[in-house]
Design an enzyme around this catalytic site. Structure first.
Site, PDB file in Angstrom:
ATOM      1  N   CYS B 109      16.275  16.267  31.069  1.00  0.00           N
ATOM      2  CA  CYS B 109      16.105  14.843  30.801  1.00  0.00           C
ATOM      3  C   CYS B 109      15.799  14.079  32.092  1.00  0.00           C
ATOM      4  O   CYS B 109      14.746  14.254  32.674  1.00  0.00           O
ATOM      5  CB  CYS B 109      17.342  14.304  30.087  1.00  0.00           C
ATOM      6  SG  CYS B 109      17.074  12.688  29.329  1.00  0.00           S
ATOM      7  N   HIS B 237      18.436  18.147  25.347  1.00  0.00           N
ATOM      8  CA  HIS B 237      19.692  18.457  26.046  1.00  0.00           C
ATOM      9  C   HIS B 237      20.353  19.738  25.529  1.00  0.00           C
ATOM     10  O   HIS B 237      21.139  19.682  24.579  1.00  0.00           O
ATOM     11  CB  HIS B 237      20.681  17.306  25.855  1.00  0.00           C
ATOM     12  CG  HIS B 237      20.335  16.083  26.629  1.00  0.00           C
ATOM     13  ND1 HIS B 237      20.791  15.856  27.903  1.00  0.00           N
ATOM     14  CD2 HIS B 237      19.567  15.018  26.313  1.00  0.00           C
ATOM     15  CE1 HIS B 237      20.331  14.693  28.345  1.00  0.00           C
ATOM     16  NE2 HIS B 237      19.577  14.160  27.397  1.00  0.00           N
ATOM     17  N   GLU B 239      22.708  21.383  26.927  1.00  0.00           N
ATOM     18  CA  GLU B 239      24.143  21.335  27.218  1.00  0.00           C
ATOM     19  C   GLU B 239      24.898  20.545  26.163  1.00  0.00           C
ATOM     20  O   GLU B 239      26.129  20.583  26.130  1.00  0.00           O
ATOM     21  CB  GLU B 239      24.376  20.753  28.621  1.00  0.00           C
ATOM     22  CG  GLU B 239      24.373  19.228  28.726  1.00  0.00           C
ATOM     23  CD  GLU B 239      22.991  18.592  28.610  1.00  0.00           C
ATOM     24  OE1 GLU B 239      22.003  19.328  28.401  1.00  0.00           O
ATOM     25  OE2 GLU B 239      22.897  17.345  28.707  1.00  0.00           O
TER      26      GLU B 239
END
Lengths: 986, 277
Positions: B109, B237, B239
């Site tokens: 990002c 994302h 994560e």
């Protein structure tokens, strides 16, 4: 001469900012233009040579892939008018500040003192507008006069100006000299009142007289003479007293002595609403729950989350600033409550935000009174402020609501909440215990002080009037705050400070004044405070509410380590003074004593208010005759009501997943568009323990009876939590009161009634919390939500936001609201009664009156217990709270959330009208679906409780309702989805 | 010491793969990125940018460099721009060495925005050069929504081994990938550097259509890597999908306990264990 760099999208590339502006002008102002091109303008007031200017233009400001840019030349072309909008002097300019850092990196040298970068925006407009239109566009859509300036230029004007700045540099010129004035209080009563008003003290006559009496006290006089101070108070002393004694800080109405007369004429005296209802409820519940850690006295309430962590929760309002500057008011609202959490205990890490807004209808088409903005503009600005504040701080938004009522035109309500987490032990000590010690240094961290936000505490303690000050408005700087928060959490774990609190309302005056209570005094040297610009009077330095600042107490032996870490983290920290045991709050300026206030008088000298409250039950309106018309047309219309329809487009703009802890998001189901009842997060990696957050707010019932308004709000928040699988006994609450002025006076002739409404509301709060075992761990009140200019007065409907938080023992057991599969049985839990009063259905039909919904807490408690067991046992496929829009809305949302059809029959609900069955807003109800194989086990848990099986989930994607009088109506789910989602897709 | 770090290395078993997670100046996905790397088997430390600048030699102890998401410098001027300049001027040589040593990087990002704006990606001919960018979404707004991704089946990106496709959240206002020109695009495509594309839920191309392609990215590009496949930059994302319960519809279908994003971190740790330790 300053340099000017203009940057815009290359010709031929899509300019989203320009398109969005063009669309907004059409939607909000009805002005249609052919094209808008948006250019970023950076005015660099610094000495740069040609080579340096070219380097920063190309390497820093221009993206070679997509941008065109110019230095000291005009970039816009092919337009009819340009409008340039920039900040007024002294307004926080975040982009300008970052740009200065970027220039320093690029050139390998910092800008010289006094040099700076200023950001402005140029809108190049083509087609269909006059110069007058452009003035209106600037004033009503692009700029806020309070904080911004603009110029409009035609193409011809621009030719003669090529490349030079359109706006003057926003330099702060010295406005007040750093002097201290004595103020004579030996005045007749009328002049004391006038003095309070003129200087924005917001103090009543009896309070001014208490101060007068204090300074007449011979002992006080003698002490002042010994200290070399004048007999008269100084301006800073009166300012500190006014701030500390403000309604905002001292909650004088909630602590008042109230003589309450009920509808029978019986009278009783209530000594403090806070003690009698709020604190009493928590004290009672505290006997039955064992997880309270710290309530009411810190910046936020703290509860035990698990063996190793505490959880903090707080909600604040920022109504008055948001009325004047929706964006700035809202962003400072959210980053302000973040600081409350950072200042709770030894400093919590923020892990969630909530937001609840109240506005007048965005489709309001009447005349907007002076100094107010159109509700649509307020909504856009407030939403953008909360979005930027939360997103840039990296704190996920997990729950919220937008509520509409015509009287929020007078003042919008902006509730911002934050939750945080902290290890139970920090640097070897319990993390909820803190306190400055004599000898500890007063250190201010974070941003610098300016004139922004002066008088915020006293300003919010008055109605919005002609003279409401522009300086009460601030702009937030989330990145400065983020850096400060990261740094302080590191310092916390290293044990580098003994106490921490935020600088919010009242600024240093409040933070230092509060922290000084533990050691028993403080000396502060105001000339040491870092300023944004010169020219602030000492009282302004002490009272400024400039954002992004925390105050900590640092032991002398930890100071070097604290300041060294601060420097490494690029955070400004300054020693301003020292805590002591003198019993006085003393301020010095360049070595001269300018303030010496007794701590006892400062904190406890405010006289108690004595108020009258007289309750009159509102006249019962005639029973409503409800006819069953086209129920599907009615359902579509109710789903499209502002209080019911989807707010997804607003929520999508919030980062609601940063920190990667979310378990239940705002929107659920296969298409991620079904409206969830509560947000659930799992804050500790590797643990299945979670936190659920919900809210309840029902101002629409206030005119009918504030007791039931409060009861319904508390019930709504609780059942939102029960719906996802929470349990009573593990729920904590926050109460945020927003009231119109309830003090009887010439300008508030119905004050006694409004105060009685408050009393009844507090009674309901007590009843709800003690019945549901919900301790109130923190709360706030905002008591002057009125607008008055000339004869025009608007008072908001009395409103309480009830925020509830539950500890979830196992997040993998929670349920979502979307129906799961065809064949599942549909149940309604709870009694449906004829309670259409205040309902969305009646609002849609343009009718008032009717029976307000009531809550039977004891019956609801049993039902909630059974539902919690059913969910914990895995018997529930989906569960959805039934609130605004009644059963009709809840059933439709459950079905469309699961993208499946449903067939329900209303005839077993025990009411004699299909309309009442679908749209009555009876409380304590849920729509539940259960897999067919589990229905017997499910029903066995609800023996003797109001549970009715009314239909089943279908694969045919149709929503079919049958009922009395031969009702059999059907509509495709997608048609209901469109009705619900389309009204606010902007 | 940053919050959440172990206060001493008391671990009995030596952990061989070490990851550094950049933090400071508004980066805000550092905690969960650290957490994902730990779950994938790495010893992961969050380190403030100023601490690296003060002592670049501390990079020598690490194998994986993560530039997490966030709002560095508030996205002022343009997202990632000011942090990109700071890295370029203060850590340019150190990162050059990192790459030449064949170590791994992931930029998520805001981190991806930083890497393209300082020219580390796409690293044509091994050179730092700005030939692509990430700019404002076509919608003109920041949005948080889940999208579907498909991996280039022929990819040699070490981060994406065995990852055919997956749903992940996007949370950005400036995620539209734009190459400088058609030649740059063709070179990215031909070199196998376009590793992640936005697709429809059925796996067919999003073809630029909102919301499947959430930002109007050219060629539906969601992520690219360097020619060697060791540096991955992506807007979504990974994560934020390490547990089943992260998925917005996890209460419906039987998803595996582990979120699909974790495999990306596992791949890197596995590669580092085999090749870098």
């Amino acid at each position: 001469m300053p340099h000017r760099i203009e940057v815009g999208m290359k010709a031929g590339l899509h300019d989203p900012a320009g398109d969005a502006t063009r669309q907004r002008l059409a939607e909000d102002l009805g002005i249609r233009v052919d094209d808008v091109h948006v250019l970023d303008v950076y005015t660099i007031n610094a000495r740069l040579d040609d080579d340096e200017l070219e380097r920063v233009r190309t390497e820093l400001f221009t993206d070679p892939i997509i941008h065109d840019s110019t230095a000291n030349a005009s970039l816009a072309a092919g337009y009819d008018y340009v409008i340039e909008v920039g900040f007024r002097p002294g307004v926080t300019d975040n982009v300008g500040k970052s740009a200065a850092e970027g220039i320093a990196d690029t050139l390998g040298r910092s800008l010289a003192p006094g040099e700076a970068v200023y950001k402005s925006t140029l809108y190049a407009i083509k087609g269909g507008v006059s110069a007058q239109d452009c003035e209106r566009i600037a004033r009503d859509a692009l700029a806020n006069e309070l904080i911004e300036r603009w110029v409009v230029k035609s193409r011809d004007d621009m030719k003669s100006l090529d490349g030079t700045s359109l706006l003057d540099l926003p330099l702060v010129t010295q406005q007040s000299s750093p002097e201290v004035h004595r103020i004579d209080l030996e005045l007749p009563d009328g002049q004391l009142v006038q003095l309070s008003r003129d200087r924005m003290f917001a103090l009543e006559l009896h309070e001014m007289k208490a101060i007068q009496a204090h300074f007449r006290d011979p002992a006080v006089r003698a002490a002042r003479t010994r200290a070399g101070l004048s007999a008269e108070p100084t301006d800073i002393e009166l300012e500190i007293l006014a701030q500390t004694w403000s309604e905002h800080c001292k909650h004088k109405i909630f602590n008042a002595l109230i003589e309450y007369t009920d509808e029978t004429g019986a009278t009783r005296v209530i000594d403090s609403l806070f003690k009698t209802y709020v604190k009493a409820a928590t004290d009672d519940v505290a006997k039955r729950v064992d997880w309270l850690v710290s309530v009411f006295h810190d910046n936020a309430g703290l509860i035990r989350f698990d063996d190793d962590h505490n959880f903090a929760l707080k909600c604040e309002t920022h109504n008055s600033p948001s009325a004047l500057d929706p964006y700035g008011g809202a962003i400072t609202g959210i980053v302000g409550v973040n600081r409350d959490i950072l200042g709770a205990g030894m400093g919590c890490r923020c892990i969630l935000n909530t937001d609840v807004f109240c506005f007048a209808s965005p489709w309001f088409d009447g005349e907007v009174p002076p100094r107010l903005f159109h509700p649509r503009r307020v909504l856009r600005g407030v939403h953008r402020g909360v979005k930027d504040g939360g997103n840039q701080s990296g704190i996920p938004n997990v729950n919220g609501a937008i509520v509409f009522h015509e009287r929020f035109l007078g003042k919008p309500l902006v509730f911002c909440g934050t939750g945080g987490i902290i290890p139970r032990t920090v640097a070897g000590k319990p993390s909820h215990e803190k306190g400055a010690r004599p000898g500890d240094l007063i250190v201010m961290c974070g941003g610098r002080i300016g004139k922004d936000g002066i008088h915020g505490a006293t300003f919010s303690s008055e109605e919005l009037h002609e003279g409401s000050p522009a300086t009460a408005v601030q702009i937030g700087d989330p990145i400065t705050q983020k850096k400060m928060a990261d740094f302080l959490l590191e310092a916390r774990d290293l044990g580098l400070y003994t106490c921490i609190t935020d600088n919010g309302a009242g600024g240093l005056s409040s933070s230092v004044g509060e922290m000084a209570r533990t050691p028993g005094g403080a000396d502060i040297h105001l000339e040491k405070a870092p300023l944004k610009y010169a020219g602030l009077a000492p009282w302004e330095i002490f009272l400024s509410e400039a954002q992004e600042r925390m105050t900590v107490s640092v032991p002398p032996d930890k100071l070097d380590a604290f300041l060294a870490l601060s420097r490494r983290r690029a955070v400004e920290s300054t020693v301003l003074g020292e805590f002591n045991q003198s019993g006085k709050l003393q301020c010095f300026y360049n070595g001269e004593l300018i303030c010496s206030l007794d701590m006892a008088f400062l904190h406890d000298g405010v006289p108690k208010m004595k108020l009258q409250a007289v309750w009159q039950a509102p006249a019962r309106e005639p029973e409503l005759l409800v006819r069953d018309n086209d129920v599907m047309a009615d359902l579509k219309a109710v789903l499209a009501m502002p209080n019911v329809c989807s707010k997804e487009s607003f929520v999508r703009m919030y980062d609601h997943e940063v920190l990667a802890q979310s378990v239940l998001k705002q929107f659920q189901g296969p298409l991620h568009d079904g409206p969830g009842d509560a947000g659930v997060i799992r804050p500790v990696p590797g643990s299945d323990r979670g936190i659920a957050i919900s809210c309840g707010i029902c101002p629409k019932y206030s005119d009918l009876d504030t007791y039931w308004m409060m009861a319904c709000a508390a019930d709504e928040a609780v059942r939102n939590l029960i719906a996802i699988g929470a349990e009573l006994g593990l729920i904590a609450g926050l109460d945020n009161f927003c009231w119109p002025d309830p003090v009887q006076s010439e300008k508030t002739p119905d004050g006694a009634y409004k105060l009685a409404q408050l009393v009844r509301c507090c009674e309901a709060l007590y009843d709800a919390c003690t019945a549901y075992d919900i301790p109130l761990i923190s709360g706030k009140d905002s008591m002057k939500n009125d607008y008055k200019i000339g004869e025009h007065k608007i008072s908001i409907p009395p409103t309480v936001l009830f925020t509830a938080a539950a500890i979830i023992r196992d997040v993998t057991r929670v349920v979502s609201m979307d129906v799961k599969k065809p064949g599942d049985a549909v149940y309604v839990l709870g009694e449906t009664r004829n309670e259409l009063g205040g309902s969305e259905y009646l609002a849609m039909k343009g009718q008032s009156g009717g029976q307000v919904p009531t809550v039977d807490f004891e019956r609801a408690r049993k039902l909630y217990g059974a539902l919690s067991s059913a969910i914990r046992s895995g018997l529930v496929a989906s569960c959805h709270d039934c609130s605004d829009g009644g059963l009709g809305a809840a059933l439709a949302e459950s079905a469309l959330g699961g993208s499946l059809g449903m067939h329900v029959d209303l005839s077993g609900l025990g009411v004699d009208s299909n309309t009442v069955a679908l749209f009555s807003e009876s409380q304590s109800r849920f729509v539940v679906t259960v897999e067919s194989a589990q229905t017997a086990a499910f029903e066995s848990l609800f023996a003797g409780l109001p549970v009715r099986r009314i239909g089943e989930v279908r694969a045919d994607a149709a929503f079919r309702v049958t009922g009395r009088d031969g009702l059999d109506a059907s509509m495709p789910i997608d048609e209901l989805r469109t009705a619900w989602k389309s009204p606010m897709q902007w | 010491m940053l919050e959440g770090q172990p206060s001493g290395s008391r671990k009995v078993q030596p952990v061989s793969v070490r990851a550094i997670v950049l933090t400071g100046f508004g980066i805000n996905c550092d905690n969960e990125t650290q957490s994902a790397l730990k779950r994938a088997g790495a010893a992961a430390d969050r380190i403030h940018l100023n601490d690296i600048i003060d002592d670049v030699s501390r990079l020598d102890a690490y194998h994986i460099f993560a530039v997490p998401g966030g709002f560095s410098f508030g996205d002022d001027i343009a997202s990632g721009k000011i942090l990109a300049n700071r890295l370029r001027y203060k850590l340019g040589d150190a990162l050059r060495k990192w790459i030449d040593d064949g170590k791994l990087m992931i930029a998520i990002c805001n981190g991806f925005q930083v890497l393209v704006k300082m020219g580390i990606l796409p690293l044509f001919d091994g050179e730092f050069a700005r030939v692509t960018t990430l700019t404002h979404n076509d919608s003109g707004r920041f949005e948080n929504r889940w999208i579907h991704l498909k991996t280039d089946p022929a990819t040699r990106c070490v981060w994406l081994k065995g990852v055919e496709g997956l749903p992940l959240p996007v949370r950005h206002g400036e995620g539209k990938f734009v190459p400088q020109n058609d030649e740059v695009l063709r070179r990215l495509q031909a070199g196998g550097q376009v590793v992640l594309r936005y697709v429809k839920p059925d796996g067919s191309p999003a073809a630029g259509a909102f919301p499947w392609n959430p930002n109007g990215a050219i060629d539906d590009i969601a992520g690219i890597c360097d020619p060697e496949g060791r540096i991955l930059g992506l807007m979504p994302h990974p994560e934020a999908f390490v547990d089943r319960t992260n998925h917005p519809a996890w209460t419906r279908a039987g998803l595996p306990d582990e979120g699909a994003g974790l495999q990306i971190f596992r791949n890197a740790v596995e590669f580092a264990r085999t090749n870098l330790v």
